[in-house]
Design a protein around this motif. Structure first.
Motif, PDB file in Angstrom:
ATOM      1  N   HIS A   1     -44.760  32.600 -14.724  1.00 45.41           N
ATOM      2  CA  HIS A   1     -44.050  33.886 -14.670  1.00 45.41           C
ATOM      3  C   HIS A   1     -43.087  34.078 -15.846  1.00 45.41           C
ATOM      4  O   HIS A   1     -42.997  35.171 -16.412  1.00 45.41           O
ATOM      5  CB  HIS A   1     -43.298  34.001 -13.343  1.00 45.41           C
TER       6      HIS A   1
ATOM      7  N   GLY B   1     -43.352  36.901 -18.673  1.00 41.77           N
ATOM      8  CA  GLY B   1     -42.275  37.902 -18.575  1.00 41.77           C
ATOM      9  C   GLY B   1     -42.312  38.723 -17.310  1.00 41.77           C
ATOM     10  O   GLY B   1     -41.930  39.904 -17.352  1.00 41.77           O
ATOM     11  N   VAL B   2     -42.712  38.116 -16.183  1.00 40.95           N
ATOM     12  CA  VAL B   2     -42.841  38.874 -14.939  1.00 40.95           C
ATOM     13  C   VAL B   2     -41.911  38.350 -13.840  1.00 40.95           C
ATOM     14  O   VAL B   2     -42.175  38.572 -12.650  1.00 40.95           O
ATOM     15  CB  VAL B   2     -44.305  38.869 -14.441  1.00 40.95           C
TER      16      VAL B   2
ATOM     17  N   GLY C   1     -38.792  40.734 -16.195  1.00 41.13           N
ATOM     18  CA  GLY C   1     -39.443  41.980 -16.577  1.00 41.13           C
ATOM     19  C   GLY C   1     -38.700  43.202 -16.072  1.00 41.13           C
ATOM     20  O   GLY C   1     -37.593  43.119 -15.531  1.00 41.13           O
TER      21      GLY C   1
ATOM     22  N   GLY D   1     -44.319  43.005 -17.149  1.00 34.94           N
ATOM     23  CA  GLY D   1     -43.901  41.945 -18.066  1.00 34.94           C
ATOM     24  C   GLY D   1     -44.196  42.271 -19.512  1.00 34.94           C
ATOM     25  O   GLY D   1     -44.104  43.436 -19.939  1.00 34.94           O
ATOM     26  N   LYS D   2     -44.572  41.244 -20.240  1.00 37.14           N
ATOM     27  CA  LYS D   2     -44.817  41.402 -21.670  1.00 37.14           C
ATOM     28  C   LYS D   2     -46.110  42.175 -21.923  1.00 37.14           C
ATOM     29  O   LYS D   2     -46.993  42.234 -21.077  1.00 37.14           O
ATOM     30  CB  LYS D   2     -44.896  40.030 -22.338  1.00 37.14           C
TER      31      LYS D   2
END
Length: 681
Positions: A120, A124-125, A140, A159-160
């Protein structure tokens, strides 16, 4: 052991090996089939069925620098999308609202990336609201759509961005699986991104008048204003300042253009709710103070409420005053007022308050009343007996500087241009008959105009008959008298002065007499009626257009006051500095052109040259020292001049054949002698 037994053993071993291999294969599978069964399916099928189901949008962003999450919510109340955290100000940034509210519509699971929580942070989540997560990185943005009753319709952590694609790593809160989803989204938790930040919403080409006011209250309690007015007829025209000395001063075009540019796009950076008492607004849209009727019945409560209102406003740089001529209470600001008038008759009144510094949240919504009051009291509010708020702009702490601002709108009909004037109906000439529409009635009545001529003839005939009758009656003495009068007329002509006769013989040329064309009153009236009808038609069109402008202008003013009426605003201090120009900033000393600079030396040059010219004029005096040269030169000139004069005189001598010309010199002499005759008098 026989052959059958061996065969059975081999079969059992093969079965056992198959079972072991099957178990090993099942145990080492990366994921069950169910993990991939929902690929290419929508995350939120209910939202797809009804895109308008959401009544609230919540966006959460995490700031790694401050290690804090910012929550921004927009919800629908009474049919209007509002921002609860910002005094329920309307979220009128329609593009942002529409894009965000529908951003999760049709979002599908494109691919499964991970099933383990340890990925994660890398993707980025991490939930920005997760207090249990150890890492401050890899968090995120989270977007949540809700319907009535705070029921979640859609909730997703974004995220990303996937490298090289228009896709993002996403996961649903409470799940470990991370998917790739195609998204076109631009989430923001900034107030200015959710509202119409162009506060005035006017066009610079519409501006035709700017009134810059600086006010103060006199000892007598009256409001005294110093006003500087800039005007122009249309956008292409240069601005003009009333009272400017054009010989010595000129407008500072750069600063004026900067002021117009700020008005064209005055940025809203913060919002405050106007003071209220039990939910009722005390400061009206026209900035007058009106207390509820039930409140005015108790004088003690009135004093308490007014005291609180004054304290709240003075902290912001505004003051309430009551004119001695009326009981009405109004608001004014020591920082001044700017009135911007547009060619549609709308006037924007901007009253500026104190300057202050603060964080983004303090600028957007203000600190708590307790904190904000203390903070501003130290730097902006003077002693209790001071009549005007104090400003200490030079002693502000480091940070973003901003200004408080009240805005209201009014309508000025004079700005849209002169009202059309109805043309005058032409008067009907005497003797001309017209119908109810003003048209000339031709035919029967027109010959009556010649009737007076026919009536005169019988009278003349009667007079002739009378004279003939007298002659028949033997009135010979009358006839002889008439004949003698005719005979005396030539005798009178013989007694004329000879000079007059000669003057008559050579009359001065007179321009030929041009008799004016005879005017037909009927035709002139017809032309006047035609012109009147054209002017009337134009007047009606212009009046309709003018009334439409008035109607649209008043409608626009109402819309603006409905928008401004519940709030006062915060703008940047930089914009304020460009708007509040005093006279010494509006004008500057006139710069001389290169040609004009050269002209400054011209007064000195003629002063040196003129004496030289005079010395040249006096050169004839130099020969006076040699007296022999001067008398010899002057007589020659006189003698040379005399023949020429005599020649002219001879040419002017009258010829014997031209008696009329002979008389002219005599007449000239007489005229010349006249002044001499008057001298003794």
């Amino acid at each position: 052991m026989n052959q059958t037994s061996k065969t059975i053993q081999f079969v059992v071993a093969a079965i056992a090996s198959t079972v072991v291999a099957g178990f090993a294969s099942w145990a080492t599978q990366p994921s069950p089939i169910s993990d991939f069964a929902n690929l290419n399916e929508d995350f939120f099928p209910e939202l797809n069925r009804d895109p308008n189901i959401a009544t609230a949008v919540r966006v959460i962003a995490y700031n790694e620098t401050t290690a804090s999450a910012k929550v921004f919510t927009v919800e629908q109340k009474d049919g209007v999308w509002r921002i609860p955290s910002h005094h329920s100000y309307p979220a009128d940034g329609k593009d942002r609202l529409a894009k965000t509210a529908t951003s999760l519509l049709g979002t599908k699971r494109v691919a499964l990336v991970s099933r383990v929580p340890t990925d994660h942070e890398r993707l980025g989540v991490i939930d920005p609201l997760d207090d249990k997560a150890d890492s401050l990185k890899g968090r995120g943005q989270r977007i949540t759509l809700l319907k009535s009753g705070d029921v979640t319709v859609a909730d997703l952590i974004i995220g990303k961005k996937v490298e090289g694609k228009e896709s993002y790593y996403v996961r649903k809160p409470g799940e470990d699986k991370v998917y790739i989803a195609d998204l076109k989204i631009d989430l923001s938790t900034k107030f200015k991104d959710w509202v119409e930040d162009d506060l005035l919403k006017l066009e610079r080409d519409q501006l035709v008048k700017l009134d810059s006011k600086h006010s103060q209250i006199t000892d007598a309690g009256e409001l005294k204003e110093d006003v500087q007015t800039l005007t122009r007829d249309k956008a292409a025209d240069p601005w003009k300042l009333a009272g400017i000395d054009e010989e010595k001063e000129e407008l500072n075009k750069t600063d004026i253009d900067a002021m117009v540019g700020v008005l064209d796009n005055l940025k809203l950076v913060g919002i405050r709710e106007r003071p209220r008492y039990e939910g009722k607004q005390l400061l009206q849209s026209d900035l007058t103070v009106r207390l509820p009727k039930e409140l005015t019945q108790n004088r003690q409560i009135v004093q308490i409420v007014l005291g609180q209102l004054r304290s709240s406003l003075e902290e912001k740089g505004f003051m309430i005053y009551q004119s001695q001529k009326s009981e009405e209470m109004g608001l004014y600001s020591a920082a001044g007022e700017l009135i911007a008038s547009t060619n549609d008759g709308v006037q924007y009144h901007m009253n500026f308050g104190n300057v202050f510094s603060g964080t983004d949240d303090e600028i957007e919504i203000g600190a708590t009343e307790k904190t904000e009051g203390k903070k501003e009291e130290k730097k902006e509010v003077g002693p209790a007996d001071d009549k005007q708020p104090k400003f200490e702009d030079d002693k502000q702490p480091e940070g973003k500087k901003s200004r408080y601002l009240f805005v209201r709108a009014s309508f000025d009909e004079s700005v849209i241009g002169p009202k059309p004037m109805e043309p005058a109906k032409p008067e009907v000439p005497e003797g001309v008959n017209v119908d109810e529409n003003g048209n000339v009635v031709e035919g029967k009545d027109e010959p009556k105009k010649e009737a007076p001529k026919t009536d005169a003839k019988p009278d003349a005939a009667k007079t002739e008959e009378k004279t003939e009758g007298k002659k028949d009656n033997g009135d010979d003495a009358g006839c002889e008298a008439l004949q003698e009068e005719k005979k005396e007329e030539p005798a009178k002509e013989e007694k004329k002065d000879p000079a007059d006769v000669k003057k008559d013989e050579t009359p001065k040329p007179q321009p030929p007499k041009v008799e004016p064309p005879k005017v037909d009153p009927v035709e002139e009236y017809k032309k006047a009626v035609a012109r009147y009808r054209l002017d009337k038609a134009k007047y009606e069109v212009d009046t309709k257009s003018y009334n439409k402008k008035v109607e649209d202008g008043k409608k626009r003013v109402k819309e603006l006051n409905d928008r401004f009426g519940n709030w006062y605003y915060v703008i940047s201090a930089d914009d304020f500095d460009k708007l509040r120009l005093k006279r010494d900033q509006l004008v500057k000393a006139k710069e001389l052109k290169p040609d004009e600079k050269k002209d400054e030396t011209k007064p000195d040059t003629p002063a040196t040259e003129k004496p030289e010219a005079k010395s040249d004029d006096k050169k004839p005096a130099a020969p006076e020292k040699t007296e022999g040269d001067k008398p010899a030169a002057d007589p020659k000139k006189d003698e040379a001049a005399k023949p020429a004069d005599e020649k002219k005189a001879e040419d002017k001598k009258p010829d014997a054949n031209k008696p009329a010309a002979d008389e002219k010199p005599a007449e000239a002499k007489k005229e010349a002698d006249k002044p001499e005759d008057k001298k003794p008098e």
